[in-house]
Design a protein around this motif. Structure first.
Motif, PDB file in Angstrom:
ATOM      1  N   ASP A 129      42.691  38.608  46.367  1.00 21.69           N
ATOM      2  CA  ASP A 129      43.327  39.602  45.498  1.00 21.69           C
ATOM      3  C   ASP A 129      44.524  39.026  44.750  1.00 21.69           C
ATOM      4  O   ASP A 129      44.833  39.445  43.638  1.00 21.69           O
ATOM      5  CB  ASP A 129      43.688  40.885  46.250  1.00 21.69           C
ATOM      6  CG  ASP A 129      44.621  40.668  47.426  1.00 21.69           C
ATOM      7  OD1 ASP A 129      44.767  39.523  47.889  1.00 21.69           O
ATOM      8  OD2 ASP A 129      45.215  41.668  47.893  1.00 21.69           O
ATOM      9  N   ASN A 162      48.728  46.735  37.665  1.00 26.40           N
ATOM     10  CA  ASN A 162      48.603  45.943  38.891  1.00 26.40           C
ATOM     11  C   ASN A 162      49.767  46.182  39.848  1.00 26.40           C
ATOM     12  O   ASN A 162      50.076  45.334  40.679  1.00 26.40           O
ATOM     13  CB  ASN A 162      48.505  44.455  38.524  1.00 26.40           C
ATOM     14  CG  ASN A 162      47.259  44.163  37.733  1.00 26.40           C
ATOM     15  OD1 ASN A 162      46.163  44.139  38.272  1.00 26.40           O
ATOM     16  ND2 ASN A 162      47.413  43.963  36.437  1.00 26.40           N
ATOM     17  N   ALA A 169      49.187  45.654  43.779  1.00 21.22           N
ATOM     18  CA  ALA A 169      49.088  44.247  44.202  1.00 21.22           C
ATOM     19  C   ALA A 169      50.442  43.556  44.074  1.00 21.22           C
ATOM     20  O   ALA A 169      50.815  42.744  44.935  1.00 21.22           O
ATOM     21  CB  ALA A 169      48.038  43.513  43.382  1.00 21.22           C
TER      22      ALA A 169
END
Length: 136
Positions: free
Chosen positions: A57, A108, A111
């Motif tokens: 990831d 994002n 993450a």
């Protein structure tokens, strides 16, 4: 001189971004990858080069940051233009133009938060002194 293996090989980068690399991206791969890695180093307050094994990831995050460089170049070329019309010459501009890097951070966020080693959380909001020259 020995060639240093990139964090993400070209073939894996193409798989992560879901398309073949453009000629420009392929020709400037090492440069674009180093820019993406440096941006993430700053954003996450970590040193990706020091990591022994980079999780999948996090590699996806690097690939998306890599892709953002091309999006930024396209954005500069068409700065604020949302549509063009040839007949009768018409150009429309975005009312609230965004920035590819800002969009990258927003999309994002989970993450980034997962891997961030920064001391303070990222915050944004209204500037207190709207009329000041340089607000801090």
């Amino acid at each position: 001189m020995d060639e240093v293996e990139p964090i993400i090989p070209k073939e894996q980068m193409a798989a992560l971004i879901g398309r073949p690399l453009s000629t420009l991206e392929s020709d400037n791969y090492e440069l674009y990858l180093s820019i993406a890695v440096e941006r993430l180093n700053d954003l996450l307050c970590i040193k990706l080069a020091d990591m022994a094994d980079i999780p999948a990831d996090l590699k996806l995050l690097i690939a998306r940051c890599f892709q953002t460089i091309t999006l930024e170049q396209d954005s500069v070329i068409n700065h604020g233009v949302s549509s063009k019309k040839v007949e009768d010459f018409s150009i429309s501009y975005f009312e609230h133009e965004s920035n590819p890097m800002v969009d990258f951070v927003r999309l994002n966020g989970a993450a980034i938060e997962k891997y961030s080693q920064c001391q303070a959380p990222m915050r944004s909001g209204k500037v207190i002194c709207d009329d000041c020259l340089r607000c801090i």
